[in-house]
Scaffold this motif. Structure first.
Motif, PDB file in Angstrom:
ATOM      1  N   ASP A 170     -31.281  28.910  54.837  1.00  0.00           N
ATOM      2  CA  ASP A 170     -31.109  30.361  54.921  1.00  0.00           C
ATOM      3  C   ASP A 170     -31.692  31.094  53.723  1.00  0.00           C
ATOM      4  OD1 ASP A 170     -29.769  29.880  57.162  1.00  0.00           O
ATOM      5  OD2 ASP A 170     -27.755  30.188  56.322  1.00  0.00           O
ATOM      6  N   THR A 171     -31.690  30.451  52.561  1.00  0.00           N
ATOM      7  CA  THR A 171     -32.141  31.163  51.360  1.00  0.00           C
ATOM      8  C   THR A 171     -33.628  30.957  51.059  1.00  0.00           C
ATOM      9  OG1 THR A 171     -31.215  29.345  50.093  1.00  0.00           O
ATOM     10  CG2 THR A 171     -29.933  31.354  50.145  1.00  0.00           C
ATOM     11  N   VAL A 172     -34.282  30.073  51.823  1.00  0.00           N
ATOM     12  CA  VAL A 172     -35.711  29.826  51.544  1.00  0.00           C
ATOM     13  C   VAL A 172     -36.541  31.092  51.797  1.00  0.00           C
ATOM     14  CG1 VAL A 172     -37.760  28.533  52.242  1.00  0.00           C
ATOM     15  CG2 VAL A 172     -35.616  27.335  51.887  1.00  0.00           C
ATOM     16  N   LEU A 173     -36.231  31.813  52.871  1.00  0.00           N
ATOM     17  CA  LEU A 173     -37.016  33.010  53.182  1.00  0.00           C
ATOM     18  C   LEU A 173     -36.894  34.050  52.056  1.00  0.00           C
ATOM     19  CD1 LEU A 173     -38.828  34.636  55.026  1.00  0.00           C
ATOM     20  CD2 LEU A 173     -36.793  35.465  56.212  1.00  0.00           C
ATOM     21  N   GLU A 174     -35.657  34.226  51.588  1.00  0.00           N
ATOM     22  CA  GLU A 174     -35.414  35.143  50.462  1.00  0.00           C
ATOM     23  C   GLU A 174     -36.245  34.730  49.238  1.00  0.00           C
ATOM     24  OE1 GLU A 174     -31.333  35.687  48.454  1.00  0.00           O
ATOM     25  OE2 GLU A 174     -31.001  35.761  50.614  1.00  0.00           O
ATOM     26  N   PHE A 175     -36.293  33.413  49.024  1.00  0.00           N
ATOM     27  CA  PHE A 175     -37.021  32.866  47.883  1.00  0.00           C
ATOM     28  C   PHE A 175     -38.530  33.109  48.030  1.00  0.00           C
ATOM     29  CE2 PHE A 175     -38.640  29.005  45.541  1.00  0.00           C
ATOM     30  CZ  PHE A 175     -38.351  29.499  44.290  1.00  0.00           C
ATOM     31  N   VAL A 176     -39.032  32.949  49.250  1.00  0.00           N
ATOM     32  CA  VAL A 176     -40.455  33.208  49.511  1.00  0.00           C
ATOM     33  C   VAL A 176     -40.781  34.660  49.151  1.00  0.00           C
ATOM     34  CG1 VAL A 176     -42.172  33.466  51.362  1.00  0.00           C
ATOM     35  CG2 VAL A 176     -40.730  31.417  51.274  1.00  0.00           C
ATOM     36  N   LEU A 177     -39.906  35.588  49.540  1.00  0.00           N
ATOM     37  CA  LEU A 177     -40.145  37.012  49.249  1.00  0.00           C
ATOM     38  C   LEU A 177     -40.130  37.275  47.746  1.00  0.00           C
ATOM     39  CD1 LEU A 177     -37.985  38.645  52.074  1.00  0.00           C
ATOM     40  CD2 LEU A 177     -40.458  38.270  52.039  1.00  0.00           C
ATOM     41  N   LEU A 178     -39.212  36.601  47.047  1.00  0.00           N
ATOM     42  CA  LEU A 178     -39.128  36.745  45.595  1.00  0.00           C
ATOM     43  C   LEU A 178     -40.427  36.259  44.938  1.00  0.00           C
ATOM     44  CD1 LEU A 178     -37.319  37.373  43.109  1.00  0.00           C
ATOM     45  CD2 LEU A 178     -36.590  34.993  43.173  1.00  0.00           C
ATOM     46  N   LEU A 179     -40.935  35.107  45.383  1.00  0.00           N
ATOM     47  CA  LEU A 179     -42.167  34.571  44.790  1.00  0.00           C
ATOM     48  C   LEU A 179     -43.353  35.498  45.064  1.00  0.00           C
ATOM     49  CD1 LEU A 179     -41.856  30.720  45.436  1.00  0.00           C
ATOM     50  CD2 LEU A 179     -41.289  32.018  43.379  1.00  0.00           C
ATOM     51  N   ARG A 180     -43.358  36.124  46.234  1.00  0.00           N
ATOM     52  CA  ARG A 180     -44.451  37.073  46.533  1.00  0.00           C
ATOM     53  C   ARG A 180     -44.412  38.268  45.585  1.00  0.00           C
ATOM     54  NH1 ARG A 180     -44.088  36.711  52.936  1.00  0.00           N
ATOM     55  NH2 ARG A 180     -45.095  34.686  53.171  1.00  0.00           N
ATOM     56  N   GLU A 181     -43.216  38.688  45.204  1.00  0.00           N
ATOM     57  CA  GLU A 181     -43.086  39.771  44.216  1.00  0.00           C
ATOM     58  C   GLU A 181     -43.623  39.316  42.865  1.00  0.00           C
ATOM     59  OE1 GLU A 181     -42.495  42.796  45.969  1.00  0.00           O
ATOM     60  OE2 GLU A 181     -42.169  43.145  43.810  1.00  0.00           O
ATOM     61  N   ILE A 182     -43.205  38.102  42.464  1.00  0.00           N
ATOM     62  CA  ILE A 182     -43.587  37.590  41.145  1.00  0.00           C
ATOM     63  C   ILE A 182     -45.095  37.425  41.035  1.00  0.00           C
ATOM     64  CG2 ILE A 182     -43.378  35.595  39.587  1.00  0.00           C
ATOM     65  CD1 ILE A 182     -40.549  35.172  40.720  1.00  0.00           C
ATOM     66  N   LYS A 183     -45.736  37.011  42.125  1.00  0.00           N
ATOM     67  CA  LYS A 183     -47.180  36.731  42.029  1.00  0.00           C
ATOM     68  C   LYS A 183     -48.026  38.007  41.837  1.00  0.00           C
ATOM     69  CE  LYS A 183     -49.316  36.853  46.538  1.00  0.00           C
ATOM     70  NZ  LYS A 183     -50.241  36.251  47.466  1.00  0.00           N
ATOM     71  N   LYS A 184     -47.398  39.165  41.985  1.00  0.00           N
ATOM     72  CA  LYS A 184     -48.153  40.404  41.715  1.00  0.00           C
ATOM     73  C   LYS A 184     -48.582  40.464  40.255  1.00  0.00           C
ATOM     74  CE  LYS A 184     -46.012  43.100  45.363  1.00  0.00           C
ATOM     75  NZ  LYS A 184     -44.957  44.068  45.684  1.00  0.00           N
ATOM     76  N   THR A 185     -47.822  39.785  39.379  1.00  0.00           N
ATOM     77  CA  THR A 185     -48.167  39.826  37.950  1.00  0.00           C
ATOM     78  C   THR A 185     -48.439  38.445  37.353  1.00  0.00           C
ATOM     79  OG1 THR A 185     -45.810  39.738  37.428  1.00  0.00           O
ATOM     80  CG2 THR A 185     -46.834  41.911  37.449  1.00  0.00           C
ATOM     81  N   THR A 186     -48.060  37.388  38.040  1.00  0.00           N
ATOM     82  CA  THR A 186     -48.048  36.054  37.422  1.00  0.00           C
ATOM     83  C   THR A 186     -48.583  35.021  38.407  1.00  0.00           C
ATOM     84  OG1 THR A 186     -45.973  36.748  36.394  1.00  0.00           O
ATOM     85  CG2 THR A 186     -46.511  34.427  36.229  1.00  0.00           C
ATOM     86  N   GLY A 187     -49.462  34.142  37.934  1.00  0.00           N
ATOM     87  CA  GLY A 187     -49.899  33.037  38.798  1.00  0.00           C
ATOM     88  C   GLY A 187     -48.742  32.072  39.002  1.00  0.00           C
ATOM     89  N   ILE A 188     -48.655  31.482  40.191  1.00  0.00           N
ATOM     90  CA  ILE A 188     -47.558  30.542  40.459  1.00  0.00           C
ATOM     91  C   ILE A 188     -48.147  29.220  40.959  1.00  0.00           C
ATOM     92  CG2 ILE A 188     -45.462  30.110  41.813  1.00  0.00           C
ATOM     93  CD1 ILE A 188     -45.071  33.121  42.068  1.00  0.00           C
ATOM     94  N   ILE A 189     -47.709  28.130  40.353  1.00  0.00           N
ATOM     95  CA  ILE A 189     -48.125  26.795  40.799  1.00  0.00           C
ATOM     96  C   ILE A 189     -46.864  26.052  41.220  1.00  0.00           C
ATOM     97  CG2 ILE A 189     -49.231  24.636  40.130  1.00  0.00           C
ATOM     98  CD1 ILE A 189     -50.633  26.256  37.913  1.00  0.00           C
ATOM     99  N   ILE A 190     -46.898  25.552  42.439  1.00  0.00           N
ATOM    100  CA  ILE A 190     -45.707  24.902  42.984  1.00  0.00           C
ATOM    101  C   ILE A 190     -46.022  23.445  43.306  1.00  0.00           C
ATOM    102  CG2 ILE A 190     -44.088  24.880  44.927  1.00  0.00           C
ATOM    103  CD1 ILE A 190     -44.635  27.909  45.241  1.00  0.00           C
TER     104      ILE A 190
END
Ligand code: ADP
Length: 240
Positions: A170-190
């Motif tokens: 249930d919380t994965v979708l919320e997490f995906v949205l959070l990461l999309r916000e973060i990537k506006k300013t920061t590169g993300i490597i998973i």
């Protein structure tokens, strides 16, 4: 940008990274996927300067990774990391977990650190958890505290090691949205072996197998038209 060039890394006599070259751009989410034991975490640890390696080079925003203490500290300022078990300070409140490094690393005064921490806590939906200790939080909340603490130091890139292992479906979708916000300013490597998550969140995919990057494509291309047999088999075996 992070540039990894021709990286070779062995443990004892076993070579676990073989001539690995990759580039990660800012404002993108890049996932490194692949079966367990193929070198994903080792690559992450090399990028962070936590492991030495025999050959190759790593630069982040043109700062080259060198192991001399001052150069390493300067290089590491570009990178934030959240490991699978978060490494939160157990004896500190949520607020203190964030302000502590701001005071120690960025030399902020208590009030400045607290103001900045509150902005992050609001952004991460943690304001009502400010005075709790890590043991009083859910896995997802602990993860958000760890990410907020990393981002407080304003890194160019955020590296996440198996980030969905703490989350229920249930919380994965919320997490995906959070990461999309973060990537506006920061590169993300998973680093992940969760292909469904990688498909949802990533802009690009690197597939590792036996110490090598065997395929690199945009996420859409990777899942719609994988090139290598290894990729085709891996997708078939993992996607549910
Ligand atoms: P992944 O993250 O893809 O599961 P790892 O990078 O953790 O793979 O491991 C790659 C290989 O290196 C594995 O064979 C693992 O057993 C080995 N390895 C990892 N860390 C060490 C270590 N500290 N000492 C010896 N071998 C290691």
């Amino acid at each position: 940008m992070i540039k990894v060039k021709n990286l070779d890394k062995s443990y004892s006599n076993v070579q676990v990274l073989k001539d690995v070259s990759v580039e990660f751009k800012k404002k993108q989410i890049s996932s490194i996927i692949g079966p367990s034991g193929t070198g994903k975490s080792t690559l992450l640890r090399c990028i962070l300067g936590l492991e030495s390696f025999e050959n190759g080079s790593i630069t982040v925003n043109d700062k080259q990774l060198e192991f001399e203490t001052n150069k390493l500290l300067d290089y590491r300022q570009e990178l934030g990391v959240v490991f699978q078990d978060f490494h939160l300070f157990k004896h500190m409140t949520v607020l203190k977990n964030i302000t502590y490094s701001l005071e120690k690393v960025k030399n902020l005064k208590e009030k400045e650190a607290s103001d900045l921490a509150h902005v992050l806590l609001e952004q991460f939906s943690l304001l009502d958890q400010t005075d709790k200790y890590p043991s009083q939080l859910s896995g997802g909340q602990r993860q958000r505290v760890a990410i907020a603490r990393s981002l407080a130091l304003n890194p160019s890139f955020l590296l996440l090691d198996e980030p969905t292992s703490a989350l229920d479906a249930d919380t994965v979708l919320e997490f995906v949205l959070l990461l999309r916000e973060i990537k506006k300013t920061t590169g993300i490597i998973i680093i992940t072996h969760d292909l469904n998550f990688a498909k949802r969140v990533s802009d690009e995919i690197y597939l590792m197998d036996q110490g090598q990057i065997v395929e690199h494509q945009s996420t859409e291309q990777f899942f719609d038209s994988p090139i290598t047999e290894i990729a085709k088999r891996y997708i078939e075996s993992q996607i549910v």
